[in-house]
Design an enzyme around this catalytic site. Structure first.
Site, PDB file in Angstrom:
ATOM      1  CE  LYS A  98      -5.116  -1.103   1.648  1.00 57.67           C
ATOM      2  NZ  LYS A  98      -5.511  -2.356   2.255  1.00 57.67           N
ATOM      3  CE  LYS A 115       1.664   1.668   4.881  1.00 57.33           C
ATOM      4  NZ  LYS A 115       1.476   0.930   3.676  1.00 57.33           N
ATOM      5  CB  THR A 123      -0.906   0.027   1.245  1.00 54.64           C
ATOM      6  OG1 THR A 123      -1.654  -1.186   1.296  1.00 54.64           O
ATOM      7  CG2 THR A 123      -1.864   1.206   1.191  1.00 54.64           C
TER       8      THR A 123
END
Ligand code: NAP
Length: 292
Positions: A172, A240, A97
């Site tokens: 995502k 993150k 990711t």
């Protein structure tokens, strides 16, 4: 069957690479910490390589699942990175990711070297990786995606191209924005039930099939009520990801007021020592707040 290299054998990569071997692909693995690669070979066979470059040599597909933007850069274009070893026409599939920006950077570097690049972040967590039922949202050239899709089905139940390079990572982000709101809502609801003296599990049994139901409610309510947070996706990783979402939202002019607030709640959880707790630990923060 394809010749596949897998880079990064963490919580996600280790089982994902295992599914490739189980499906009969010829798999070479590389992990920065070599002992994990040795453990993988002991369990699944195949080969371990001493660098990403050497793992990628001769592979039709190079899959990666590392940490963040900088990690991806190192693994792709670093001195011993995969791009230096890949043969022309081979395709790099990134399951990390990361930002859409680094994705486009890497895709351009790949194209300049005659390589393909598909961004393919995953959802479904550790259990999804272990059971081979991940959702994989992809971006990149259609022909490259079409070539890579059958390989990804070794561990993906839903695999879909959303658009051009970076579109998988943007999808995502949509997923993570949804999760942040869902988990905070569930944490508040269960905490309220506790404070009201209700049996939280009994309440969930009644409401989970109705309009308030969610995967988070079905799969996480029990452990949240038990104050147990060792189930998968860590708060450090979530911060993150939310950082990437908030930066991107600034760039594209999208307001994410709730997500920005919940990011700060996760920061509180980190301060409580919960960086490696799973994302459902937002309820622990509420319990601490209401004690004081
Ligand atoms: P993890 O268990 O911490 O594993 C990270 C892997 O990346 C390790 O193999 C690590 O190698 C490697 N790595 C990190 N930095 C590197 C670098 N600079 N160079 C080479 N290798 C490097 O993490 P994970 O849970 O598998 O997550 C991996 C990615 O998937 C992250 O981007 C995460 O956000 C995403 N993701 C995770 C989940 C989840 O539920 N865990 C779900 C969806 C998406 P070492 O062994 O040497 O440290």
């Amino acid at each position: 069957m394809a010749r596949v290299a897998f880079l990064g054998l963490g919580v996600m990569g280790f089982p994902m690479a295992g599914h490739l071997a189980a499906k009969g692909h010829e798999v070479t693995v590389w992990n920065r910490t070599g002992s994990k690669a040795e453990a993988w070979v002991a369990r699944h066979g195949g080969k371990a390589a001493p660098s990403a470059r050497e793992a990628a040599a001769g592979a039709d597909f190079v899959m990666a699942c590392v940490g963040n933007d900088d990690d991806l850069r190192q693994v792709c274009t670093g001195p011993d990175g995969a791009f230096a070893g890949m043969a022309a026409g081979a395709i790099f599939v990134d399951h990390t990711t990361v930002s859409a920006q680094v994705t486009r950077e890497m895709a351009e570097a790949a194209a300049a070297a005659g390589l393909g690049f598909v961004d393919a972040p995953v959802s479904g967590g550790q259990a999804g990786a272990e059971n081979g039922v991940l959702s994989i949202m992809c971006g990149g050239d259609q022909a490259q995606y079409d070539a890579a899709e059958p390989v990804m089905t070794a561990y993906g139940r839903t695999v879909k191209r959303i658009g051009d390079s970076g579109a998988g990572q943007l999808a995502k982000m949509v997923n993570q924005i949804c999760i942040a709101g869902l988990v905070q809502g569930l944490a508040e609801a269960l905490h309220f039930a506790e404070k009201a003296g209700l049996d939280g599990a009994a309440v969930v049994e009644v409401i989970q099939g109705g309009a308030a139901g969610s995967w988070q409610m079905v799969n996480r309510h029990k452990t949240m009520l038990e104050n147990r947070f060792d189930f998968g996706f860590a708060v450090d990783w979530m911060r993150k990801d939310l950082g990437i979402c908030l930066d991107t939202a600034d760039q594209i002019g999208a307001s994410l007021p709730g997500t920005a607030l919940i990011d700060q709640y996760y920061k509180d959880v980190q301060r409580m020592g919960g960086g490696r707790w799973d994302t459902s630990s937002l309820i622990a923060r509420l319990r601490v707040m209401d004690k004081g």
